[in-house]
Write a protein that holds these residues in place. Sequence first.
Motif, PDB file in Angstrom:
ATOM      1  N   THR A 172       0.834  -1.208   0.000  1.00 53.57           N
ATOM      2  CA  THR A 172       0.000   0.000   0.000  1.00 53.57           C
ATOM      3  C   THR A 172       0.865   1.252   0.000  1.00 53.57           C
ATOM      4  OG1 THR A 172      -1.750  -1.153   1.217  1.00 53.57           O
ATOM      5  CG2 THR A 172      -1.813   1.255   1.230  1.00 53.57           C
ATOM      6  N   ILE A 173       1.934   1.251   0.796  1.00 54.55           N
ATOM      7  CA  ILE A 173       2.841   2.402   0.845  1.00 54.55           C
ATOM      8  C   ILE A 173       3.503   2.606  -0.516  1.00 54.55           C
ATOM      9  CG2 ILE A 173       4.962   3.305   1.886  1.00 54.55           C
ATOM     10  CD1 ILE A 173       4.171   1.772   4.451  1.00 54.55           C
ATOM     11  N   LEU A 174       3.891   1.502  -1.176  1.00 57.35           N
ATOM     12  CA  LEU A 174       4.472   1.591  -2.515  1.00 57.35           C
ATOM     13  C   LEU A 174       3.473   2.199  -3.493  1.00 57.35           C
ATOM     14  CD1 LEU A 174       6.703   0.963  -4.586  1.00 57.35           C
ATOM     15  CD2 LEU A 174       5.706  -1.336  -4.819  1.00 57.35           C
ATOM     16  N   ARG A 175       2.206   1.784  -3.390  1.00 56.81           N
ATOM     17  CA  ARG A 175       1.178   2.332  -4.279  1.00 56.81           C
ATOM     18  C   ARG A 175       0.995   3.824  -4.046  1.00 56.81           C
ATOM     19  NH1 ARG A 175      -4.164   2.951  -3.429  1.00 56.81           N
ATOM     20  NH2 ARG A 175      -4.136   1.590  -1.584  1.00 56.81           N
ATOM     21  N   PHE A 176       0.968   4.229  -2.771  1.00 54.19           N
ATOM     22  CA  PHE A 176       0.841   5.653  -2.447  1.00 54.19           C
ATOM     23  C   PHE A 176       1.973   6.465  -3.081  1.00 54.19           C
ATOM     24  CE2 PHE A 176      -1.478   4.769   1.819  1.00 54.19           C
ATOM     25  CZ  PHE A 176      -2.661   4.569   1.128  1.00 54.19           C
ATOM     26  N   SER A 177       3.214   5.971  -2.909  1.00 54.24           N
ATOM     27  CA  SER A 177       4.383   6.728  -3.364  1.00 54.24           C
ATOM     28  C   SER A 177       4.486   6.762  -4.881  1.00 54.24           C
ATOM     29  CB  SER A 177       5.664   6.148  -2.756  1.00 54.24           C
ATOM     30  OG  SER A 177       5.854   4.807  -3.166  1.00 54.24           O
ATOM     31  N   ASN A 178       3.863   5.781  -5.564  1.00 55.54           N
ATOM     32  CA  ASN A 178       3.883   5.777  -7.032  1.00 55.54           C
ATOM     33  C   ASN A 178       2.771   6.641  -7.616  1.00 55.54           C
ATOM     34  OD1 ASN A 178       6.090   4.073  -7.247  1.00 55.54           O
ATOM     35  ND2 ASN A 178       4.873   2.202  -7.388  1.00 55.54           N
TER      36      ASN A 178
END
Length: 448
Positions: free
Chosen positions: A294-300
Amino acid sequence: MSTAFALALASTAILAIIILIARFKLNPFIVLFVVSLALALASGMPPDRVVASFENGAGHVLGHVGIVIALGTMLGKMLAESGGADRIALTVASVAGKKRVDWAMMVIGLLVGLPVFFEVGFVLLIPLAFVLAARADVPLLRVALPMGAALSVTHAVLPPHPATLLALSAYHADTGRTILYGIMIGTPIAMIAGPLYARFITPRIRIEGENPLAAQFVNRDIPENLPGFWITVATILSPVVIMLIGSMTDTISHSGSPLNQFLHFVGNTDIALVIAVIMSFYVLGLARGFSRETILRFSNECLGPTALIMLLVGAGGGFGRELVDSGASKAITDAALSAHVPLLVLGWLMAVIVRIASGSATVAMSTASGIAGPILAHSHGVSPELMVIVTGAGSVAFGPMNDAGFWQIKEYLGLTVPQTLKTWSVVETLIAFLGLGFVLLASVFIHG
């Protein structure tokens, strides 16, 4: 190049940009690129240097601002998705009251803007502006303009901001007195150019269409379990504190020592921001129950809406470099030097001219102070501290279209070019002229 031709060339280029973007609705990046090339060719630059000059200007700006925008947007996204922005917005709104959120945002801007470049402070705080405006049910402009004005004032007149430190050195001014004078002069400027002007202009500006950045920061359900106020504030202020320590490195450690080199390294804007982003991944991400995916999705996903902003910021830098490399800015600067004006006014005027020519407040302040510094050394009755402040005030004048901040404001707030000129450019102009006026008034009392 003659002064008259340089002025005509620069004025024509700026007018062409306004008309092509605002009237004919052409792509702003294409307009800036083509007009920059046309200006350089009209000035007599060799064709083989024209494109290289634009690329160098764009690359120089994006080499710093692009990284700052990307990291700042990631930090803002984590603040928004974790509820951290909501926590700060709700706390500020409850303390200040909904009718005074613009004043509260000005104070936050003054504090956060101290050791950071305008672009850094802006991307750190713009998520709060979106959320605070939505929660307090006030127009975004009424909150964002005071924030921007405060950041610009600190950029211009208050150490330890990097641009101000350059002028301090050139004028051999006392840091303590500069901070004191800067607070006394900068605070009323921020009040007038920020909340007061924002309350005047906001009802007169109608923003059309949806703002994709507003959607990602605001159009969410507020999490039931919001992070704590102080841990959220600590996260958003962490890059500010790290950069502040970096600016004080030479006073707390020996130059060249391992500690000195380490503090200079971590105090770099990009390093401080990436530390803060990584910190936010844990404090506002993993610790809040978000998965790594989820954090990766946010940052992308948060980077998509910033693509146009980065292109425009780079194009603004290219336009500024063409003005410099073509000789237009030097011709205008030489003309100002030949005029016999009071030193305080000369310092301000030189900064204004370089600001218009290059677009960069930091370049304007460093260039103007470098020119006026030797003159000040042979003058009497002029306060070096006031020279720092008046040069800084001139360095933010007009908020021109070759300034990265102009396009940041336009795109983040969803404004048209004419609306940005009526709002942000006026705010910057108010700061410049109020700064000159207050400094001239202060010089009467200081030197009688």
